[in-house]
Design a protein around this motif. Sequence first.
Motif, mmCIF file in Angstrom:
data_model
loop_
_atom_site.group_PDB
_atom_site.id
_atom_site.type_symbol
_atom_site.label_atom_id
_atom_site.label_comp_id
_atom_site.label_asym_id
_atom_site.label_seq_id
_atom_site.Cartn_x
_atom_site.Cartn_y
_atom_site.Cartn_z
ATOM 1 N N TRP A 182 0.748 -1.353 -0.153
ATOM 2 C CA TRP A 182 -0.085 -0.025 0.180
ATOM 3 C C TRP A 182 0.808 1.143 -0.004
ATOM 4 C CZ3 TRP A 182 -0.960 4.127 3.406
ATOM 5 C CH2 TRP A 182 -2.338 4.819 2.711
ATOM 6 N N LEU A 183 2.109 1.419 0.881
ATOM 7 C CA LEU A 183 2.699 2.271 0.853
ATOM 8 C C LEU A 183 3.549 2.879 -0.464
ATOM 9 C CD1 LEU A 183 4.628 1.857 4.150
ATOM 10 C CD2 LEU A 183 2.751 3.766 3.657
ATOM 11 N N SER A 226 -5.658 0.282 5.549
ATOM 12 C CA SER A 226 -4.149 0.339 5.423
ATOM 13 C C SER A 226 -3.835 1.663 5.919
ATOM 14 C CB SER A 226 -3.670 0.269 4.168
ATOM 15 O OG SER A 226 -3.877 -1.080 3.555
ATOM 16 N N MET A 227 -4.401 2.814 5.671
ATOM 17 C CA MET A 227 -4.233 4.092 6.030
ATOM 18 C C MET A 227 -4.012 4.015 7.596
ATOM 19 S SD MET A 227 -3.232 7.191 5.641
ATOM 20 C CE MET A 227 -3.730 7.630 4.089
ATOM 21 N N ALA A 228 -4.930 3.787 8.241
ATOM 22 C CA ALA A 228 -5.036 3.604 9.684
ATOM 23 C C ALA A 228 -3.982 2.638 10.371
ATOM 24 C CB ALA A 228 -6.548 3.348 10.135
ATOM 25 N N GLY A 268 2.638 4.235 13.680
ATOM 26 C CA GLY A 268 3.715 5.326 13.846
ATOM 27 C C GLY A 268 4.635 5.544 12.669
ATOM 28 N N LEU A 269 4.211 4.823 11.488
ATOM 29 C CA LEU A 269 4.986 4.986 10.360
ATOM 30 C C LEU A 269 4.358 6.615 9.719
ATOM 31 C CD1 LEU A 269 4.846 1.787 8.629
ATOM 32 C CD2 LEU A 269 6.822 2.600 9.945
ATOM 33 N N PRO A 270 5.374 7.391 8.783
ATOM 34 C CA PRO A 270 5.184 8.454 8.366
ATOM 35 C C PRO A 270 4.459 8.125 6.724
ATOM 36 C CG PRO A 270 7.522 8.101 7.983
ATOM 37 C CD PRO A 270 6.821 7.038 8.939
ATOM 38 N N VAL A 271 3.051 8.866 6.902
ATOM 39 C CA VAL A 271 2.332 8.585 5.567
ATOM 40 C C VAL A 271 1.792 9.990 5.168
ATOM 41 C CG1 VAL A 271 0.188 7.482 4.802
ATOM 42 C CG2 VAL A 271 1.319 6.440 6.342
ATOM 43 N N ASN A 272 2.096 10.224 4.096
ATOM 44 C CA ASN A 272 1.724 11.473 3.392
ATOM 45 C C ASN A 272 0.312 11.325 2.973
ATOM 46 O OD1 ASN A 272 1.181 13.797 1.999
ATOM 47 N ND2 ASN A 272 2.412 13.302 0.289
ATOM 48 N N HIS A 282 -5.224 11.790 8.216
ATOM 49 C CA HIS A 282 -4.886 11.888 9.534
ATOM 50 C C HIS A 282 -6.024 12.235 10.810
ATOM 51 C CE1 HIS A 282 -0.468 12.247 8.270
ATOM 52 N NE2 HIS A 282 -0.315 11.659 9.396
ATOM 53 N N ALA A 283 -6.785 13.175 10.276
ATOM 54 C CA ALA A 283 -8.001 13.598 11.075
ATOM 55 C C ALA A 283 -9.146 12.367 10.891
ATOM 56 C CB ALA A 283 -8.893 14.704 10.507
ATOM 57 N N TYR A 284 -9.287 11.630 9.712
ATOM 58 C CA TYR A 284 -10.202 10.643 9.787
ATOM 59 C C TYR A 284 -9.873 9.566 10.552
ATOM 60 C CZ TYR A 284 -13.390 8.069 6.705
ATOM 61 O OH TYR A 284 -14.723 7.437 6.325
#
Length: 311
Positions: A109-110, A179-181, A187-191, A199-201
Amino acid sequence: MPTFQAHQRDAFLVLLVLCNAALFVFFQKTPDINAHLVTGALTALLYLGAAYYGDYRNETRIAQAFYCTGQLAAFTFLMATANHLLVLFQRPLIDPLLVHWDALLGFHWLTVISWFQASPFWDSILTLAYMSSLPQIAFLVVLLAFTGRSKKLNRFMNAFFVAATTTVGFWALFPSFGSMAYYLNAGLPVNTFGLTVDHAYVETLNYFYAGNWQVLDADRMTGIIAFPSFHSVLAVVTIYGFWRVPHVWLPALALNIVVLISVPIDGGHHLVDVFAGVAVAIVSILLAEGLFSLRSIASLTSPPVEDRSTT
């Protein structure tokens, strides 16, 4: 009221109200009274519109549009409420397993999300497609009603009810957030720039899962289901609804294929969420078409009848 078959769905809506009331009591949570009143008033107005056009004006098509829109309004609100209450059982999230399944399919996914974010045009197209699902449903109901396709509309509504109930029921037992959550909570950096799920979601998902809230604020309710992907369910059921309707079925098919592509990207889902959503939708459509009815099964299993006619 209109003389088309929909009263079983009304009974199911009443059952949903009772189940939600029981869940509020069980978890000692408070409903958003204003949201319930607004939804109830809107549904009542739509039902009254259906009664007026069906009983007094004999405008069956307009009546059906009002009636089915009222059912959709009530069902989506009640099912979303149930979904946010069922999360309070706090069953273990199955996202690690889903990430593993994605890896077995060669989907990372990343890597995929980085590629699409490097292409702003395609990123924007996917976002628009992802956000189109509910407006498509609303348009489809009106279109089928006003073009006199009452049988198709009822089958579509049945498929929608069955698919949504199946999705929420499965997710209540085996919850997941996508996957995003999964990566953000690790703790991984995700753009997340340009994505619907950001992030808010994810913070909202965690907020509901933790259960440290008292009032189920309708303004904070959101889509919290990952596996099976409800957007994928909507895409396939919508294709079914538009199928072979002149002038619109091909554009609808193309648009919803893009919706399916957007689910892992803009929706932050696992890839396997899409496959599961498609499967749920197909089974629900078959049920709506009556292909799994007792009569259909009997016709498949009964011996052939000998033809004794004479020529």
